[in-house]
Design a protein around this motif. Structure first.
Motif, mmCIF file in Angstrom:
data_model
loop_
_atom_site.group_PDB
_atom_site.id
_atom_site.type_symbol
_atom_site.label_atom_id
_atom_site.label_comp_id
_atom_site.label_asym_id
_atom_site.label_seq_id
_atom_site.Cartn_x
_atom_site.Cartn_y
_atom_site.Cartn_z
ATOM 1 N N TYR A 116 -51.844 48.736 83.011
ATOM 2 C CA TYR A 116 -53.025 49.216 82.258
ATOM 3 C C TYR A 116 -54.347 48.759 83.097
ATOM 4 O O TYR A 116 -55.572 48.113 82.520
ATOM 5 C CB TYR A 116 -53.363 48.429 80.774
ATOM 6 N N VAL A 117 -54.369 49.288 84.385
ATOM 7 C CA VAL A 117 -55.490 48.859 85.211
ATOM 8 C C VAL A 117 -56.417 49.935 85.232
ATOM 9 O O VAL A 117 -56.023 51.249 85.430
ATOM 10 C CB VAL A 117 -55.085 48.497 86.613
ATOM 11 N N SER A 118 -57.675 49.827 85.008
ATOM 12 C CA SER A 118 -58.806 50.891 84.890
ATOM 13 C C SER A 118 -58.887 51.591 86.131
ATOM 14 O O SER A 118 -58.932 50.777 87.262
ATOM 15 C CB SER A 118 -60.120 50.450 84.339
ATOM 16 N N SER A 119 -59.235 52.782 86.327
ATOM 17 C CA SER A 119 -59.581 53.353 87.614
ATOM 18 C C SER A 119 -61.128 52.882 88.053
ATOM 19 O O SER A 119 -61.338 52.716 89.283
ATOM 20 C CB SER A 119 -59.585 54.853 87.605
ATOM 21 N N THR A 120 -61.695 52.653 87.020
ATOM 22 C CA THR A 120 -63.160 52.092 87.298
ATOM 23 C C THR A 120 -63.813 51.215 86.077
ATOM 24 O O THR A 120 -63.213 51.446 85.068
ATOM 25 C CB THR A 120 -64.348 53.108 87.383
ATOM 26 N N TYR A 121 -64.693 50.638 86.178
ATOM 27 C CA TYR A 121 -65.011 49.754 85.173
ATOM 28 C C TYR A 121 -66.630 50.244 84.755
ATOM 29 O O TYR A 121 -67.309 49.361 83.711
ATOM 30 C CB TYR A 121 -65.055 48.184 85.539
ATOM 31 N N GLY A 122 -67.233 50.933 85.601
ATOM 32 C CA GLY A 122 -68.591 51.506 85.250
ATOM 33 C C GLY A 122 -68.793 52.185 83.909
ATOM 34 O O GLY A 122 -69.842 51.916 83.148
ATOM 35 N N ASP A 123 -67.799 52.799 83.411
ATOM 36 C CA ASP A 123 -67.821 53.648 82.230
ATOM 37 C C ASP A 123 -67.864 52.440 81.089
ATOM 38 O O ASP A 123 -68.572 52.866 79.959
ATOM 39 C CB ASP A 123 -66.665 54.588 81.903
ATOM 40 N N GLU A 124 -67.056 51.413 81.049
ATOM 41 C CA GLU A 124 -67.103 50.270 80.186
ATOM 42 C C GLU A 124 -68.342 49.549 79.888
ATOM 43 O O GLU A 124 -68.888 49.310 78.901
ATOM 44 C CB GLU A 124 -65.881 49.424 80.441
ATOM 45 N N LEU A 125 -69.035 49.497 81.105
ATOM 46 C CA LEU A 125 -70.179 48.786 81.232
ATOM 47 C C LEU A 125 -71.263 49.787 80.444
ATOM 48 O O LEU A 125 -72.159 48.987 79.602
ATOM 49 C CB LEU A 125 -70.615 48.254 82.667
ATOM 50 N N CYS A 126 -71.419 50.902 80.745
ATOM 51 C CA CYS A 126 -72.372 51.964 80.135
ATOM 52 C C CYS A 126 -72.097 51.844 78.502
ATOM 53 O O CYS A 126 -72.852 51.748 77.890
ATOM 54 C CB CYS A 126 -72.156 53.195 80.773
ATOM 55 N N TRP A 127 -70.620 52.095 78.249
ATOM 56 C CA TRP A 127 -70.385 52.080 76.875
ATOM 57 C C TRP A 127 -70.897 50.811 76.119
ATOM 58 O O TRP A 127 -71.441 50.844 75.122
ATOM 59 C CB TRP A 127 -68.752 52.194 76.935
ATOM 60 N N SER A 128 -70.615 49.533 76.682
ATOM 61 C CA SER A 128 -70.925 48.458 76.077
ATOM 62 C C SER A 128 -72.560 48.297 75.776
ATOM 63 O O SER A 128 -72.935 47.881 74.924
ATOM 64 C CB SER A 128 -70.372 47.296 76.810
ATOM 65 N N ALA A 129 -73.036 48.461 76.901
ATOM 66 C CA ALA A 129 -74.786 48.614 76.916
ATOM 67 C C ALA A 129 -75.311 49.592 76.020
ATOM 68 O O ALA A 129 -76.344 49.223 74.891
ATOM 69 C CB ALA A 129 -75.295 48.928 78.189
ATOM 70 N N ALA A 130 -74.666 50.659 75.595
ATOM 71 C CA ALA A 130 -75.064 51.516 74.754
ATOM 72 C C ALA A 130 -74.720 51.104 73.226
ATOM 73 O O ALA A 130 -75.665 51.250 72.450
ATOM 74 C CB ALA A 130 -74.443 52.931 74.816
ATOM 75 N N TRP A 131 -73.596 50.348 73.007
ATOM 76 C CA TRP A 131 -73.430 49.824 71.659
ATOM 77 C C TRP A 131 -74.285 48.637 71.378
ATOM 78 O O TRP A 131 -74.604 48.444 70.440
ATOM 79 C CB TRP A 131 -71.975 49.423 71.759
ATOM 80 N N LEU A 132 -74.587 47.748 72.458
ATOM 81 C CA LEU A 132 -75.600 46.842 72.234
ATOM 82 C C LEU A 132 -76.922 47.243 71.747
ATOM 83 O O LEU A 132 -77.664 46.653 70.995
ATOM 84 C CB LEU A 132 -75.592 45.974 73.398
ATOM 85 N N TYR A 133 -77.292 48.561 72.403
ATOM 86 C CA TYR A 133 -78.545 48.824 72.093
ATOM 87 C C TYR A 133 -78.567 49.473 70.552
ATOM 88 O O TYR A 133 -79.339 49.310 69.811
ATOM 89 C CB TYR A 133 -79.110 49.989 73.049
ATOM 90 N N ALA A 134 -77.322 50.183 70.327
ATOM 91 C CA ALA A 134 -77.309 50.672 68.837
ATOM 92 C C ALA A 134 -77.359 49.502 67.787
ATOM 93 O O ALA A 134 -77.785 49.589 66.790
ATOM 94 C CB ALA A 134 -76.004 51.449 68.804
ATOM 95 N N ALA A 135 -76.825 48.329 68.198
ATOM 96 C CA ALA A 135 -76.557 47.191 67.295
ATOM 97 C C ALA A 135 -77.992 46.296 67.358
ATOM 98 O O ALA A 135 -78.251 45.906 66.376
ATOM 99 C CB ALA A 135 -75.478 46.246 67.694
ATOM 100 N N SER A 136 -78.675 46.306 68.299
ATOM 101 C CA SER A 136 -79.806 45.157 68.262
ATOM 102 C C SER A 136 -81.324 45.921 68.608
ATOM 103 O O SER A 136 -81.984 45.483 68.178
ATOM 104 C CB SER A 136 -79.539 44.421 69.967
ATOM 105 N N HIS A 137 -80.931 47.300 68.812
ATOM 106 C CA HIS A 137 -82.563 47.998 69.100
ATOM 107 C C HIS A 137 -83.271 47.429 70.220
ATOM 108 O O HIS A 137 -84.535 47.792 70.217
ATOM 109 C CB HIS A 137 -83.187 48.056 67.537
ATOM 110 N N GLU A 138 -82.860 46.762 71.075
ATOM 111 C CA GLU A 138 -83.333 46.133 72.134
ATOM 112 C C GLU A 138 -83.435 47.062 73.418
ATOM 113 O O GLU A 138 -82.262 47.179 73.896
ATOM 114 C CB GLU A 138 -82.899 44.618 72.409
ATOM 115 N N SER A 139 -84.505 47.458 73.490
ATOM 116 C CA SER A 139 -84.661 48.564 74.700
ATOM 117 C C SER A 139 -84.127 47.919 75.982
ATOM 118 O O SER A 139 -83.791 49.215 77.021
ATOM 119 C CB SER A 139 -86.208 48.904 74.846
#
Length: 302
Positions: free
Chosen positions: A72-95
């Motif tokens: 279960y090795v990802s081909s890349t990790y950048g998509d998970e970083l983008c995904w998590s940053a977007a969810w953190l904005y949705a949860a925190s509303h911190e720009s």
């Protein structure tokens, strides 16, 4: 269980893991939204969000793929970083989180994903960023992803109507796209056509193809999913349990199996893990899609 079960440490020194840590941050941030304002859980939402922030910082500062055991090795990790940053904005509303999410999108998530699944979050990040910003670029990418799965486009269909992405667990890939399509439909993107297409695919899994692919549900459901805990009991374990022709002694109700081949052929055989494996990512998108269809029905938008 007395076999060797070694742990693996993601510490930013001997092992990075932006994919698995970023995915965990996204999950905790999303969960914090679900628990926000639920009085009986007190400060639990804040606890989840604080943990998500800490994990995201680690994933962002120590970038690299998790590959400790070769599976279960990802081909890349950048998509998970983008995904998590977007969810953190949705949860925190911190720009700053939205700024990071859009920067990471430009670097890692602009392409159309092969599928929305455990190893690729492009379509999910594009969908979430559209919901958060309303920007046309994200809308265009979501539409490009979903329409690729429609009849007459580049992907084949089985004779009975399942869009077929890959032989190993085709239902999970289709469920991942139905989930994106239904969220897009609920967000005002091609509502009628996306809803109708997604409903047809989910109904295939539930039995419109002539059999159910959900354990314990509908007509002729799977009886032998490839799952150790449901296959074994106090007298039958290990290889004999795997090879037994009998139904699993414990019914794994609600599990979505991998599914048929491109000719709609399916063998209910637990030794065939390609068709009968079950997994969290299979069910997550499938159940979200079922919930979305109920959401549309309750609103009178069948």
């Amino acid at each position: 269980m007395d076999m060797e079960r070694p742990p693996y440490l993601v510490d930013g020194v001997s092992m990075n893991g932006s994919d698995v840590v970023g995915e965990t941050a996204a999950a905790l941030a999303a969960a914090s939204i679900a628990f926000d304002g639920v009085s009986e859980y007190g400060d639990y939402s804040t606890t989840l969000l604080d943990a998500a922030k800490e994990l995201f910082d680690f994933a962002y500062n120590y970038q690299g793929n998790y590959d400790a055991d070769g599976y279960y090795v990802s081909s890349t990790y950048g998509d998970e970083l983008c995904w998590s940053a977007a969810w953190l904005y949705a949860a925190s509303h911190e720009s700053p989180y939205l700024t990071k999410a859009e920067e990471l999108y430009e670097l890692h998530c602009k392409s159309r994903g092969w599928a929305f699944a455990w190893g690729n979050k492009n379509a999910g990040a594009q969908m979430l960023l559209y919901q958060l910003t309303g920007k046309y670029d994200y809308e265009k990418k979501v539409n490009n992803f979903v329409t690729k799965w429609m009849p007459g486009e580049s992907l084949p269909y089985t004779p009975l109507g399942l869009v077929f992405r890959d032989i190993w667990g085709p239902l999970r890939y289709t469920a991942g796209t139905t989930m994106i399509a239904l969220i897009a439909a609920d967000s005002g993107l091609h509502t009628e056509s996306y809803l109708e297409w997604a409903k047809g695919q989910i109904h295939y899994m539930l039995g419109d193809c002539g059999r159910s692919y959900v354990v314990g549900f509908g007509h002729n459901p799977p009886l032998r999913p490839h799952h150790r805990a449901s296959s074994c009991n106090s007298t039958l374990t290990g290889s004999p349990a795997l090879r037994s022709p009998d139904a699993n002694p414990h019914k794994l109700i609600g599990a979505l199996v991998g599914g048929p081949n491109i000719d709609d052929e399916y063998d209910d055989n637990r030794q065939d893990y390609v068709s009968n494996e079950v997994a969290c990512d299979y069910n997550a998108a499938f159940q979200t899609s079922v919930a979305a269809l109920l959401h549309f029905e309750l609103q009178g938008r069948k």
